[in-house]
Design an enzyme around this catalytic site. Structure first.
Site, PDB file in Angstrom:
ATOM      1  N   ASP A 145     -32.151   1.347 -35.176  1.00 34.61           N
ATOM      2  CA  ASP A 145     -32.076   2.781 -34.921  1.00 34.61           C
ATOM      3  C   ASP A 145     -30.646   3.228 -34.591  1.00 34.61           C
ATOM      4  O   ASP A 145     -29.708   2.421 -34.563  1.00 34.61           O
ATOM      5  CB  ASP A 145     -33.043   3.147 -33.789  1.00 34.61           C
ATOM      6  CG  ASP A 145     -33.868   4.377 -34.122  1.00 34.61           C
ATOM      7  OD1 ASP A 145     -33.298   5.317 -34.714  1.00 34.61           O
ATOM      8  OD2 ASP A 145     -35.065   4.404 -33.790  1.00 34.61           O
ATOM      9  N   GLY A 170     -23.087 -10.183 -28.842  1.00 39.65           N
ATOM     10  CA  GLY A 170     -22.623 -11.222 -29.752  1.00 39.65           C
ATOM     11  C   GLY A 170     -22.311 -12.503 -29.005  1.00 39.65           C
ATOM     12  O   GLY A 170     -21.810 -12.462 -27.875  1.00 39.65           O
ATOM     13  N   GLU A 193     -30.349  -3.707 -23.108  1.00 42.49           N
ATOM     14  CA  GLU A 193     -29.221  -4.579 -23.414  1.00 42.49           C
ATOM     15  C   GLU A 193     -29.689  -6.029 -23.334  1.00 42.49           C
ATOM     16  O   GLU A 193     -30.225  -6.456 -22.303  1.00 42.49           O
ATOM     17  CB  GLU A 193     -28.066  -4.357 -22.447  1.00 42.49           C
ATOM     18  CG  GLU A 193     -27.412  -2.994 -22.528  1.00 42.49           C
ATOM     19  CD  GLU A 193     -26.443  -2.863 -23.700  1.00 42.49           C
ATOM     20  OE1 GLU A 193     -25.957  -3.913 -24.183  1.00 42.49           O
ATOM     21  OE2 GLU A 193     -26.182  -1.718 -24.119  1.00 42.49           O
TER      22      GLU A 193
END
Length: 276
Positions: A145, A170, A193
């Site tokens: 999204d 990452g 998160e």
């Protein structure tokens, strides 16, 4: 040039040990091996991490190849689009794609989506304005999204939904570290998160604003068990806090598993009902 993956791996491991001697002027087998690995990642023929016999395995040598590419490639001026320009070492995945290539790939890309070369996007994926970094694998039917960030080497399963403003961290270094892995049929709520190699088991639902790091306490509300770094399959998770033993100290943030559901319940029950 490269007989098989074991040959590629040997070349990369040797190049990694001698990486201080590599530069944008380097030529030879090391450069070709890195190029081949990035090409295979981009096509989905190779992954930074994959499930083998029920266990997720991280391929450190693949991540090393990505890191070596930053030593071997120099920055270049990238094509200007809509008045924007960039100066980087990694080309964009769709930089020179034709309409026919998009049709063959079978996914949708909304204007504003940025995907770097070596990230794989499977058929039936929808990319809203978002950012997808190197070495990522996004499997079939997943929705990415608006304003979602998918970090280096993250593995996103089939038919997932990453809602608005989700951040997936990452994990490129150290090479042996597991990336963030989100298995099939997961829903990740807005502004959540997930970083530092956290694992989300298949069919799980995370409510809006869940923060998961390697050190975040994950509390099972039913049993009181506290774990770290892993959400079991078919868990329903919301943000929470843990009280401190001292009344003068602030409570600590945690993630709370409020229930576990089976596959049939997950399929038949709405997300809103499960999160209540």
């Amino acid at each position: 040039m490269f007989k098989d993956r074991s040959h590629l791996e040997k070349v990369i491991e040797k190049a990694w040990e001698e990486r201080e001697f590599l530069s944008p002027t380097s030529t030879g087998e090391e450069r070709e091996a890195v190029r081949e690995i990035l090409f295979q990642l981009d096509r989905g023929d190779l992954r930074a991490a994959e499930e083998l016999n029920g266990t997720w395995v991280t391929h450190a040598w693949v991540k090393k190849a990505i890191l070596l590419s930053f030593r071997l490639n120099d920055c270049f001026l990238m094509s200007r689009h809509h008045g924007l320009s960039a100066y980087d070492k990694v080309p964009l995945k769709f930089e020179e794609w034709s309409e026919e290539q998009f049709k063959d790939a079978g996914f949708r890309v909304v204007p504003g989506a940025i995907v770097r070369h070596s990230a794989y996007i499977a058929p039936k994926v929808v990319l809203m304005p978002s950012f997808v970094n190197v070495g990522v694998y996004i499997d079939e039917g997943t929705m990415i999204d608006s304003a979602v960030r998918v970090g280096s080497c993250a593995q996103i399963g089939k038919s997932c939904h990453l809602s608005d403003n989700v951040g997936i961290g990452g994990v490129l270094e150290p090479p042996q570290a597991n990336p963030v892995i989100i298995e099939d049929n997961c829903f990740i709520g807005a502004c959540s998160e997930i970083v530092e190699g956290v694992f989300i088991g298949k069919g799980s639902i995370l409510g809006a604003g869940v923060i998961l790091t390697a050190s975040t306490k994950i509390v099972d509300r039913e049993t009181g068990a506290v774990t770290y770094g892993r959400i079991p399959p078919y868990s329903v998770v919301v943000p929470g806090t843990l009280p401190d033993s001292s009344p003068t100290k602030p409570a600590l943030q945690c993630a709370v598993i409020i229930k576990h559901v089976d596959e049939k319940t997950r399929e038949k029950t709405s997300l809103n009902e499960l999160l209540r």
